[in-house]
Structure formats: structure tokens, C-alpha cells
Design a protein around this motif. Structure first.
Motif, PDB file in Angstrom:
ATOM      1  N   TRP A  79      -1.356  24.018 -42.398  1.00  0.00           N
ATOM      2  CA  TRP A  79      -1.116  22.694 -41.818  1.00  0.00           C
ATOM      3  C   TRP A  79      -0.087  22.758 -40.682  1.00  0.00           C
ATOM      4  CZ3 TRP A  79       0.990  23.176 -46.911  1.00  0.00           C
ATOM      5  CH2 TRP A  79       2.360  22.921 -47.032  1.00  0.00           C
ATOM      6  N   ASN A 126      12.644  20.761 -48.577  1.00  0.00           N
ATOM      7  CA  ASN A 126      11.527  19.806 -48.531  1.00  0.00           C
ATOM      8  C   ASN A 126      11.679  18.714 -49.593  1.00  0.00           C
ATOM      9  OD1 ASN A 126      10.789  21.100 -50.845  1.00  0.00           O
ATOM     10  ND2 ASN A 126       8.707  21.604 -50.201  1.00  0.00           N
ATOM     11  N   PHE A 143      -6.715  22.775 -49.615  1.00  0.00           N
ATOM     12  CA  PHE A 143      -6.115  21.778 -50.513  1.00  0.00           C
ATOM     13  C   PHE A 143      -5.059  20.898 -49.831  1.00  0.00           C
ATOM     14  CE2 PHE A 143      -2.667  21.009 -53.732  1.00  0.00           C
ATOM     15  CZ  PHE A 143      -3.325  20.042 -54.456  1.00  0.00           C
ATOM     16  N   ALA A 144      -4.105  21.545 -49.185  1.00  0.00           N
ATOM     17  CA  ALA A 144      -3.015  20.772 -48.581  1.00  0.00           C
ATOM     18  C   ALA A 144      -3.528  19.872 -47.463  1.00  0.00           C
ATOM     19  CB  ALA A 144      -1.938  21.714 -48.050  1.00  0.00           C
ATOM     20  N   ASN A 176      -4.854  16.834 -48.904  1.00  0.00           N
ATOM     21  CA  ASN A 176      -3.772  15.960 -49.368  1.00  0.00           C
ATOM     22  C   ASN A 176      -3.158  15.188 -48.214  1.00  0.00           C
ATOM     23  OD1 ASN A 176      -3.927  16.671 -52.051  1.00  0.00           O
ATOM     24  ND2 ASN A 176      -2.520  18.398 -51.817  1.00  0.00           N
ATOM     25  N   PHE A 177      -3.070  15.853 -47.057  1.00  0.00           N
ATOM     26  CA  PHE A 177      -2.449  15.204 -45.915  1.00  0.00           C
ATOM     27  C   PHE A 177      -3.438  14.332 -45.147  1.00  0.00           C
ATOM     28  CE2 PHE A 177       0.629  18.951 -45.981  1.00  0.00           C
ATOM     29  CZ  PHE A 177       1.598  18.228 -46.648  1.00  0.00           C
ATOM     30  N   GLU A 230      -8.938  26.649 -51.761  1.00  0.00           N
ATOM     31  CA  GLU A 230      -7.508  26.746 -52.025  1.00  0.00           C
ATOM     32  C   GLU A 230      -6.707  26.436 -50.758  1.00  0.00           C
ATOM     33  OE1 GLU A 230      -6.305  27.817 -55.198  1.00  0.00           O
ATOM     34  OE2 GLU A 230      -4.497  26.923 -54.356  1.00  0.00           O
ATOM     35  N   LEU A 283       6.938  25.233 -47.542  1.00  0.00           N
ATOM     36  CA  LEU A 283       7.656  26.111 -48.468  1.00  0.00           C
ATOM     37  C   LEU A 283       6.647  26.948 -49.240  1.00  0.00           C
ATOM     38  CD1 LEU A 283      10.244  26.976 -49.924  1.00  0.00           C
ATOM     39  CD2 LEU A 283      10.169  24.880 -51.231  1.00  0.00           C
ATOM     40  N   ALA A 289       7.184  17.716 -46.439  1.00  0.00           N
ATOM     41  CA  ALA A 289       6.380  18.942 -46.414  1.00  0.00           C
ATOM     42  C   ALA A 289       5.573  19.066 -45.130  1.00  0.00           C
ATOM     43  CB  ALA A 289       5.457  18.987 -47.632  1.00  0.00           C
ATOM     44  N   ALA A 302       6.085  14.825 -49.974  1.00  0.00           N
ATOM     45  CA  ALA A 302       4.877  14.975 -49.161  1.00  0.00           C
ATOM     46  C   ALA A 302       5.171  14.733 -47.681  1.00  0.00           C
ATOM     47  CB  ALA A 302       3.798  14.015 -49.657  1.00  0.00           C
ATOM     48  N   SER A 310      -2.234  29.064 -47.448  1.00  0.00           N
ATOM     49  CA  SER A 310      -2.409  27.696 -47.926  1.00  0.00           C
ATOM     50  C   SER A 310      -1.274  26.782 -47.462  1.00  0.00           C
ATOM     51  CB  SER A 310      -2.527  27.680 -49.452  1.00  0.00           C
ATOM     52  OG  SER A 310      -1.265  27.872 -50.033  1.00  0.00           O
TER      53      SER A 310
END
Ligand SMILES: Nc1ncnc2c1ncn2[C@@H]1O[C@H](COP(=O)(O)OP(=O)(O)O)[C@@H](O)[C@H]1O
Ligand SMILES: [Mg+2]
Lengths: 278, 273
Positions: free
Chosen positions: A152, A49, A100-101, A104-105, A97, A80, A75, A72, A148
Motif C-alpha cells: 500500500w 502506528n 488483504f490490506a 481493508n483500505f 494475502e 509496520l 497505518a 487504520a 503485504s
């Protein structure tokens, strides 16, 4: 597709952790990367990644050179999951938690909550949604870390040492889960020392030693090869030792798990006209 | 983002005259460089001070790691330069401040690269500092590399989850560090609790007065280092008070574009302090 071509990687202190690695992992494959401590397994998967960029050679993810994309961006298709959940958990609740990702996305809040609930359900974590991740047991924290990332829905999933610190039952569940997402078409790459785990899941095995790939093939071939396994400082599965010691009695080599050993032994017994045990 | 510059502050186990010197003498030397670089605000003087440390690093056979720690500090040095320059301090002063930062970093780097945590603890103990305190100090020093590794791992994990540290406005950027700092602190606390248990189970603090197998003794070379350090500090004070130093003020004019290139004499001009 993950393509690694002539990958050499040198850490800033000059240590050459990867010394010319060629590897191609097709979409939907299930691969275990094995090898001794310090063989370079983690270093290799950190290239998938873009956390690490090749010193020489190149790494392509679905045709994109990792040098040309941000972590990013990569990912999004390469999830990972790190070995130690304590080096990533930070939120007040498990739900936060896991979300979170997605935040971000840039997913919408509606999708965030839908996906979070679904993945928590899949990993038996729903009851802890409002608990602090720090209060969970080691195995549960590990599952939160897994959730987590899986949340996504990355196309390729890389798990670094997923079985460490898990009891037997959890390992079995993890194996089922991994095989389930693999059946759904995801590429799954696990990095592990756990020979018995691999023997039962039977992925393609890529064996590493001292920064190089020394073996690559079906689990049955690689794990029953004494020289190869020795070279990577692993111990063969116990069943493999058993099959070897009984090979003069007609047991085929290349057996690595109890299940196939059982059928092979039964077949042998039948062939010899020994009455079958009840 | 890499934390490799911390490597440059980590003890390098090689054999050199500097490694064998008494930690107290080396501390005096570091302190002397430290204080001297705070005395000067003149770029040339600071450059000289910096240059003086090059042969020392070479003598300690740590030049490469030393250079790496400086390279790691380069980003901060640029920041210091920009902050000074953009607030109207003038180029020569801003350069001097960056050089001062390099001098400070360098003096610490040389000290920590050539002094093992054990020596450091021994030195503190023999200065009659209670063992609990000296132990805490040396443990902290020892833990720096471990924490740096933790931090790198945490950064990697969060970047893998789509965290982009350099994204957003200032406030957002500060908030970006929460997912890094929380696990780092949690790991540190967890580790210290484990360490406390391990220490207690090995009877830490059972005896009031500890004796040490190795006693530090200052040799002739060590006294020489101390003497030179004192001389350095004294001359720094003397020079800064008694001489006007040629400065790089030409740069100021160059960079402020007021006079353009038309003032070659500025180089030799004696400026006001
Ligand atoms: N940040 C680093 N700097 C220098 N060397 C490293 C760093 N990280 C790992 N290594 C070294 O690279 C080698 C491979 O490490 P790693 O990929 O973590 O091995 P594995 O995951 O197979 O146990 C090891 O010898 C390790 O000491
Ligand atoms: Mg590893």
C-alpha cells in the motif's frame, strides 16, 4: 516525520518498558534501532502506528498525535512489518494475502491487482502468487509479510527484526531492497540485533537499553564505541575489533565494514611505500 | 483490544496458605462456589456468594490479579445483562445473571491463580487418571498464556494491515475474525507438532506406571476446606429451597418506568420466587 517526546510506556501488568524516550526521525531517513532483548524496541515501534498509546508523553506522525487517530488511519502512512510472518499469514494464496490490506483500505479491485502484481515482482514472489503462503519456506514467508505491507506504499516503513531466519544471500538482497526503497524517499526504520547487517548498510543507529535510548548517531560512531555497544549487550562488528587491534599501526578507528577497512588498509600500505599487492 | 484479563487466570507464583493447600481441596472449593452460583437466581444471594470469595482471594494474596480477571470479564457481564434485560427479563434478574457470571469467573480465577500446573497434574494423576490425559490437560492449561500472547501479536499485526475488528454489520464482524483465528490455529498446530516431536525424542510414554517424587497428602487444613465447601453447597441448597429472599425487584419497577419511584415498599416486599 516521526516525533517521540518524553515517551513512557507501562504495560497493564505495571512493567515500565519505555522510560522516557525522545526521538525524531525525519522523512526519508534510514534508521536502525538496536539493543538487547527486552530493551523495548518492539514496544517503541508499536507506538509509531498507534497499536500502543503513550502512558506519558506523546508520539506525532507527520504532526498528528497518535492518540487522535485510529490504527487504520495511521497505518496508511506507517507500514509496520512484524517479526514473525506466521502470526499474520492466513489467506489461501499469496496473492490474496498481499491484497488483504489494500481491500481493508478500500482500494478498487483494478488498483488492487495492479499493485499486488508489482510488489510480488519486486520481491521475487511472482511465481508463488497462487501458492498457499503456508507452503513457502521461512524466508519466503517473511518476504510475503513484507510485500503485504509495502503493497500500500506507506510513506514510513518499519521492519521488526527483518533479518532473523534469513540466509546470507537473502540478507544481502533484503539490504539492497531496503536501500532501494529508502533511495526512493521512504523513511525506513529497522529493528535488529544484526550488527554485521547494520555495519554494511550504515544507517543512523539508535541504541536502546532497558527502555531508554543510550546512543544515537552514525553507524560508524555508535557501533565502534565499545562501552555503548557493551551496554546494549551487543557485540561489535568483527572489523571494528580488527581496526582497534591495529590502531597502533595507524588504522583509523570507526571502521565497521570490510569494504571501508580494505580501502583504509590499502591507503596505509601505500603511505608506507609498501608495494601494493597484485 | 487487549487480552490482559487472561493474566487473571494464570498461576501466580506467590506463597500463601491457599497456594500450599491441596489442589483437590481447592478444586472442591471452586466446584462448590460454582454449583452454588448456579443454584441461586437471586441477586442478593449471588452478591453474598461473591462477597464470600473476597476474603479468600485476599488470603491467597492474589486479590489484584483476581480483580483484573473480573475487570476483564466486565464486558461479558454487561453483555449478559443487556441480553437478559433487552429480552424482557427484568432488571433484578438481569443483574443476578451478571453476578452469577462474576461468581463463576471468580471461582475459576481463584483456583487457577493459586494452583500451579504441576500441582494440577499431580492431582489428576493421583486420582488415577492416565498420565497421557493428565499431561494433556496440564499442557493445555500451561499453553493458555502462550496462546494469549500469540493472539495479541496476531491482532496487532492484522490491525497494522488495516483490519478494523469493530467495523461493519454482524456478519462482517464475524468474518473480521478469520484473519485472527487462522494464524492462531496454525500456530497452535505447529507448536503441538513440535512439542510431540520433542516429547517422543525424550521417550514420552516409555513406562506404563509412573511414580511421582512428590505425593499429595491432604492435611487438616485441606480437610477443613473440603468440609467448608460441602457446608457451603449444602446451605446454598437449603437456603434456596426454604427461604424467600428479598430481591431487588424494586429495580424492575424503577427501570421499567411503570410505577416510577412511587413504590418504596417494594424493597421490603417478599416476592414470588
Ligand atoms: N504484553 C506485555 N506485557 C508485559 N510486559 C511486556 C509485554 N510485552 C513486552 N513486555 C516486556 O517489555 C519489555 C520490552 O519488550 P520488547 O519491546 O518486546 O523488547 P525488544 O523488542 O527490545 O526485545 C520486555 O521486558 C518484555 O518482557
Ligand atoms: Mg522485539
Amino acid at each position: 516525520m516521526i516525533e517521540v517526546e518524553g515517551l513512557v510506556f507501562r504495560y497493564p501488568n505495571g512493567f515500565e518498558a519505555l522510560r522516557g524516550v525522545d526521538l525524531r526521525i525525519g522523512d526519508g531517513e534510514f534508521v536502525a534501532i538496536m539493543g538487547e532483548n527486552g530493551a523495548g524496541k518492539t514496544t517503541l515501534v508499536k507506538h509509531f502506528n498507534g497499536l500502543l498509546k503513550p502512558t506519558l508523553g506523546r508520539v506525532l506522525i507527520d504532526g498528528v498525535d497518535t492518540r487522535d487517530a485510529s490504527v487504520a488511519e495511521l497505518a496508511r502512512s506507517v507500514g509496520l512489518v512484524f517479526q514473525n510472518p506466521d502470526r499474520q499469514l492466513f489467506s489461501e494464496t499469496v496473492r490474496e494475502e498481499v491484497a488483504f490490506a489494500l481491500r481493508n483500505f478500500g482500494f478498487s479491485e483494478e488498483i488492487v491487482s495492479k499493485r499486488v502484481e508489482r510488489i510480488l515482482g519486486m520481491l521475487d514472489l511472482s511465481e508463488y502468487a497462487d501458492t498457499s503462503p503456508f507452503l513457502l519456506s521461512g524466508g519466503e514467508r517473511k518476504r510475503v509479510a513484507l510485500a503485504s505491507v509495502l503493497v500500500w506504499d506507506p510513506k514510513h516503513v518499519i521492519l521488526d527484526e527483518p533479518t532473523i531466519g534469513q540466509d546470507h544471500l537473502q540478507k544481502e538482497r533484503l539490504r539492497d531492497f531496503i536501500m532501494q526503497i529508502n533511495d526512493q524517499g521512504k523513511t525506513v526504520v529497522i529493528v535488529t540485533h544484526d550488527v554485521e547487517f547494520v555495519a554494511e548498510a550504515k544507517p543512523r543507529v539508535v541504541l536502546m537499553s532497558k527502555g531508554e535510548i543510550v546512543g544515537d548517531g552514525r553507524a560508524e560512531e555508535v557501533l565502534s564505541d565499545r562501552d555503548l555497544v557493551d551496554r546494549a549487550s551487543l557485540i561489535r562488528p568483527q572489523i571494528s575489533e580488527l581496526a582497534d587491534s591495529l590502531s597502533d599501526k595507524g588504522l583509523p578507528r570507526g571502521l565497521i565494514d570490510a569494504y571501508s577497512a580494505r580501502s583504509a588498509i590499502l591507503r596505509l600500505l601505500r603511505e608506507r611505500h609498501v608495494p601494493e599487492l597484485p | 483490544m487487549s487480552l490482559s484479563f487472561l493474566e487473571g487466570l494464570r498461576f501466580a507464583r506467590v506463597d500463601s496458605p491457599l497456594h500450599r493447600a491441596d489442589p483437590r481441596a481447592k478444586f472442591a472449593m471452586a466446584l462448590s462456589f460454582f454449583a452454588s452460583s448456579l443454584i441461586f437466581t437471586n441477586a442478593l444471594a449471588l452478591l453474598a456468594l461473591f462477597a464470600l470469595q473476597i476474603p479468600i482471594a485476599l488470603m491467597g494474596r492474589i486479590a489484584r490479579r483476581w480483580a483484573r480477571s473480573l475487570r476483564g470479564g466486565a464486558f461479558l457481564a454487561i453483555l449478559i445483562f443487556l441480553m437478559n434485560f433487552l429480552t424482557g427479563q427484568g432488571a433484578s434478574f438481569s443483574i443476578a445473571m451478571s453476578l452469577r457470571f462474576f461468581c463463576l469467573l471468580s471461582s475459576f480465577s481463584i483456583f487457577f491463580l493459586t494452583t500451579s500446573p504441576d500441582d494440577l497434574g499431580l492431582a489428576l494423576e493421583q486420582c488415577k487418571i492416565p498420565y497421557a490425559i493428565s499431561f494433556t490437560f496440564t499442557t493445555a492449561v500451561r499453553l493458555v498464556p502462550t496462546m494469549a500472547m500469540d493472539a495479541q501479536e496476531i491482532i496487532d499485526a492484522q490491525r497494522s494491515r488495516g483490519l478494523e475488528l469493530e467495523r461493519g454489520k454482524l456478519l462482517r464482524r464475524v468474518r473480521n475474525y478469520i484473519p485472527i483465528l487462522v494464524p492462531l490455529i496454525v500456530c497452535a498446530i505447529r507448536r503441538s507438532l513440535e512439542m510431540a516431536e520433542a516429547l517422543e525424542s525424550r521417550a514420552f510414554g516409555a513406562s506404563e506406571r509412573r511414580t511421582s517424587l512428590i505425593a499429595l497428602r491432604m492435611g487438616a487444613g485441606d480437610f477443613a476446606i473440603v468440609a467448608l465447601s460441602i457446608a457451603l453447597l449444602a446451605s446454598s441448597i437449603y437456603i434456596s429451597r426454604s427461604f424467600q429472599m428479598p430481591s431487588l425487584e424494586a429495580l424492575d419497577s424503577l427501570l421499567s418506568f411503570k410505577w416510577g419511584f412511587a413504590q418504596p415498599a417494594a424493597l421490603g416486599r417478599i416476592p414470588k420466587a
